[in-house]
Design a protein around this motif. Structure first.
Motif, PDB file in Angstrom:
ATOM      1  N   GLU A  71       0.436  -1.067  -0.200  1.00 11.63           N
ATOM      2  CA  GLU A  71      -0.112   0.059   0.050  1.00 11.63           C
ATOM      3  C   GLU A  71       1.117   1.259  -0.061  1.00 11.63           C
ATOM      4  O   GLU A  71       0.353   2.371  -0.227  1.00 11.63           O
ATOM      5  CB  GLU A  71      -1.194   0.362   1.569  1.00 11.63           C
ATOM      6  CG  GLU A  71      -2.005  -0.857   1.204  1.00 11.63           C
ATOM      7  CD  GLU A  71      -2.876  -1.026   2.043  1.00 11.63           C
ATOM      8  OE1 GLU A  71      -2.230  -0.645   3.607  1.00 11.63           O
ATOM      9  OE2 GLU A  71      -4.123  -1.703   2.107  1.00 11.63           O
ATOM     10  N   GLN A  72       1.455   1.233   0.511  1.00 15.87           N
ATOM     11  CA  GLN A  72       3.002   2.337  -0.153  1.00 15.87           C
ATOM     12  C   GLN A  72       4.379   2.274  -1.572  1.00 15.87           C
ATOM     13  O   GLN A  72       5.234   1.901  -1.169  1.00 15.87           O
ATOM     14  CB  GLN A  72       4.117   2.316   0.941  1.00 15.87           C
ATOM     15  CG  GLN A  72       3.708   2.002   2.129  1.00 15.87           C
ATOM     16  CD  GLN A  72       4.472   2.220   3.608  1.00 15.87           C
ATOM     17  OE1 GLN A  72       5.211   2.329   3.287  1.00 15.87           O
ATOM     18  NE2 GLN A  72       3.990   1.372   4.151  1.00 15.87           N
ATOM     19  N   PRO A  73       3.235   2.526  -2.319  1.00 17.94           N
ATOM     20  CA  PRO A  73       4.148   1.470  -3.779  1.00 17.94           C
ATOM     21  C   PRO A  73       5.210   2.834  -4.101  1.00 17.94           C
ATOM     22  O   PRO A  73       6.428   2.215  -4.722  1.00 17.94           O
ATOM     23  CB  PRO A  73       3.005   2.449  -4.822  1.00 17.94           C
ATOM     24  CG  PRO A  73       2.085   2.916  -4.568  1.00 17.94           C
ATOM     25  CD  PRO A  73       2.136   2.853  -3.319  1.00 17.94           C
ATOM     26  N   GLU A  74       5.383   4.023  -3.420  1.00 13.74           N
ATOM     27  CA  GLU A  74       6.556   4.877  -3.524  1.00 13.74           C
ATOM     28  C   GLU A  74       7.654   4.274  -2.718  1.00 13.74           C
ATOM     29  O   GLU A  74       8.995   4.613  -3.043  1.00 13.74           O
ATOM     30  CB  GLU A  74       6.154   6.445  -3.502  1.00 13.74           C
ATOM     31  CG  GLU A  74       5.429   7.391  -4.781  1.00 13.74           C
ATOM     32  CD  GLU A  74       5.344   6.203  -6.126  1.00 13.74           C
ATOM     33  OE1 GLU A  74       6.461   6.747  -6.067  1.00 13.74           O
ATOM     34  OE2 GLU A  74       4.480   5.845  -7.082  1.00 13.74           O
ATOM     35  N   ALA A  75       7.722   2.994  -1.360  1.00 16.49           N
ATOM     36  CA  ALA A  75       8.609   3.003  -0.669  1.00 16.49           C
ATOM     37  C   ALA A  75      10.008   2.311  -1.044  1.00 16.49           C
ATOM     38  O   ALA A  75       9.521   1.674  -2.263  1.00 16.49           O
ATOM     39  CB  ALA A  75       7.657   2.514   0.884  1.00 16.49           C
ATOM     40  N   ASP A  76      10.585   2.020  -0.675  1.00 16.96           N
ATOM     41  CA  ASP A  76      11.929   1.654  -0.730  1.00 16.96           C
ATOM     42  C   ASP A  76      11.210   0.201  -0.984  1.00 16.96           C
ATOM     43  O   ASP A  76      10.939  -0.489   0.404  1.00 16.96           O
ATOM     44  CB  ASP A  76      13.036   1.990   0.012  1.00 16.96           C
ATOM     45  CG  ASP A  76      14.118   0.744  -0.033  1.00 16.96           C
ATOM     46  OD1 ASP A  76      14.696  -0.372  -0.030  1.00 16.96           O
ATOM     47  OD2 ASP A  76      15.337   1.644  -0.654  1.00 16.96           O
ATOM     48  N   CYS A  77      12.218  -0.472  -1.821  1.00 15.29           N
ATOM     49  CA  CYS A  77      11.875  -2.229  -1.582  1.00 15.29           C
ATOM     50  C   CYS A  77      12.207  -3.281  -0.473  1.00 15.29           C
ATOM     51  O   CYS A  77      12.292  -4.397  -0.656  1.00 15.29           O
ATOM     52  CB  CYS A  77      11.547  -2.702  -2.960  1.00 15.29           C
ATOM     53  SG  CYS A  77      11.665  -4.200  -3.504  1.00 15.29           S
ATOM     54  N   SER A  78      13.499  -2.241   0.209  1.00 19.34           N
ATOM     55  CA  SER A  78      14.181  -3.374   0.978  1.00 19.34           C
ATOM     56  C   SER A  78      13.544  -3.868   2.107  1.00 19.34           C
ATOM     57  O   SER A  78      13.694  -4.892   2.296  1.00 19.34           O
ATOM     58  CB  SER A  78      15.215  -2.291   1.151  1.00 19.34           C
ATOM     59  OG  SER A  78      14.255  -0.850   2.177  1.00 19.34           O
ATOM     60  N   ASP A  79      11.546  -3.316   2.615  1.00 18.98           N
ATOM     61  CA  ASP A  79      12.009  -3.759   3.891  1.00 18.98           C
ATOM     62  C   ASP A  79      11.316  -5.762   3.060  1.00 18.98           C
ATOM     63  O   ASP A  79      11.018  -6.668   4.232  1.00 18.98           O
ATOM     64  CB  ASP A  79      10.488  -3.403   3.937  1.00 18.98           C
ATOM     65  CG  ASP A  79      11.317  -2.028   5.218  1.00 18.98           C
ATOM     66  OD1 ASP A  79      12.479  -2.239   5.308  1.00 18.98           O
ATOM     67  OD2 ASP A  79      10.479  -0.633   5.167  1.00 18.98           O
ATOM     68  N   VAL A  80      10.238  -5.030   1.917  1.00 14.40           N
ATOM     69  CA  VAL A  80       9.613  -6.649   1.133  1.00 14.40           C
ATOM     70  C   VAL A  80      11.196  -7.314   1.785  1.00 14.40           C
ATOM     71  O   VAL A  80      10.945  -8.757   1.308  1.00 14.40           O
ATOM     72  CB  VAL A  80       9.064  -6.067  -0.180  1.00 14.40           C
ATOM     73  CG1 VAL A  80       8.666  -6.978  -1.263  1.00 14.40           C
ATOM     74  CG2 VAL A  80       7.641  -5.269   0.018  1.00 14.40           C
ATOM     75  N   ASP A  81      11.755  -7.213   0.801  1.00  9.41           N
ATOM     76  CA  ASP A  81      13.226  -8.534   0.517  1.00  9.41           C
ATOM     77  C   ASP A  81      13.545  -8.290   2.148  1.00  9.41           C
ATOM     78  O   ASP A  81      13.807  -9.509   2.085  1.00  9.41           O
ATOM     79  CB  ASP A  81      14.653  -7.361   0.046  1.00  9.41           C
ATOM     80  CG  ASP A  81      15.781  -8.073   0.412  1.00  9.41           C
ATOM     81  OD1 ASP A  81      15.198  -9.527  -0.804  1.00  9.41           O
ATOM     82  OD2 ASP A  81      16.740  -8.199   0.638  1.00  9.41           O
ATOM     83  N   ALA A  82      13.679  -7.963   2.549  1.00  6.03           N
ATOM     84  CA  ALA A  82      14.266  -8.358   4.108  1.00  6.03           C
ATOM     85  C   ALA A  82      13.047  -9.361   5.092  1.00  6.03           C
ATOM     86  O   ALA A  82      13.424 -10.265   5.632  1.00  6.03           O
ATOM     87  CB  ALA A  82      14.097  -6.953   5.081  1.00  6.03           C
ATOM     88  N   LEU A  83      11.725  -8.661   4.465  1.00  5.34           N
ATOM     89  CA  LEU A  83      10.326 -10.026   4.975  1.00  5.34           C
ATOM     90  C   LEU A  83      10.685 -11.522   3.919  1.00  5.34           C
ATOM     91  O   LEU A  83      10.724 -12.220   4.505  1.00  5.34           O
ATOM     92  CB  LEU A  83       9.353  -9.865   4.587  1.00  5.34           C
ATOM     93  CG  LEU A  83       8.306 -10.069   4.962  1.00  5.34           C
ATOM     94  CD1 LEU A  83       7.044  -9.344   5.903  1.00  5.34           C
ATOM     95  CD2 LEU A  83       7.415 -11.092   3.999  1.00  5.34           C
TER      96      LEU A  83
END
Length: 152
Positions: A71-83
Motif C-alpha cells: 500500500e506504499q508503492p513509492e517506498a523502498d522495496c528493502s522491507d519487502v526483501d527483508a521480509l
C-alpha cells in the motif's frame, strides 16, 4: 459479486473469506440494498494475493506486513526483501526439521517386523520409549501453522 461467487472464483471457502475479513487481511465489502456483501475486483485481487502468500507458507502477520508494504508503492522495496529473507530462513529451518522428522520415522518404521502382535510392535514401543527424544526443541514451525510465540 457475492461471497459465494468470490469463493468459487478463488477456490477459497466462504468461511475463510469471512475469517480474513474478521482479522483485517481483507477489507469488509459494502452491502447491497438487501444486506448481502458486495465484493469488488479489489477484493478478488487481495484474496488471490493472500492465497499465493499462503501457498508460500507465509503466516498471517507476514501477509499483513506485505499488504501494508504494497500500500506504499513509492517506498523502498528493502522491507519487502527483508521480509522474504526472514521467511526463506524460516523455510530452510523447517526443511532441516522435516529431514530430522523423516529420519525418526524411518527408524521407527525399521523397528517393525512382520508377524508381531500390537503388544510387540516395534513402532509403538519406539514411540513409547523415544517420546521425550521426539519432542521438538524450541522449534518455530508451521505445525499447526505458527511461527512461534508472537510471530504468527
Amino acid at each position: 459479486m457475492k461471497i459465494g461467487e468470490l469463493a468459487k472464483v478463488t477456490n477459497i471457502p466462504v468461511e475463510t473469506i469471512r475469517y480474513y475479513e474478521k482479522i483485517g487481511l481483507l477489507p469488509e465489502p459494502n452491502r447491497d440494498s438487501s444486506g448481502y456483501r458486495s465484493y469488488r475486483n479489489a477484493h478478488l485481487d487481495r484474496l488471490l494475493f493472500i492465497k499465493r502468500c499462503r501457498n508460500l507458507d507465509m503466516a498471517q502477520d507476514e501477509i499483513r506486513e506485505l499488504i501494508g508494504l504494497a500500500e506504499q508503492p513509492e517506498a523502498d522495496c528493502s522491507d519487502v526483501d527483508a521480509l522474504l529473507a526472514r521467511h526463506l530462513t524460516h523455510v530452510r529451518e523447517r526443511l532441516k526439521e522435516l529431514a530430522s522428522l523423516e529420519e525418526t520415522l524411518v527408524r521407527l518404521q525399521e523397528a517393525c517386523t512382520d508377524g508381531r502382535t500390537v503388544r510387540e510392535c516395534g513402532i509403538l514401543g519406539g514411540l513409547n520409549s523415544e517420546l521425550g527424544a521426539l519432542e521438538p526443541e524450541d522449534r518455530h514451525n508451521h505445525v499447526p501453522g505458527t511461527h512461534g510465540p508472537g510471530q504468527k
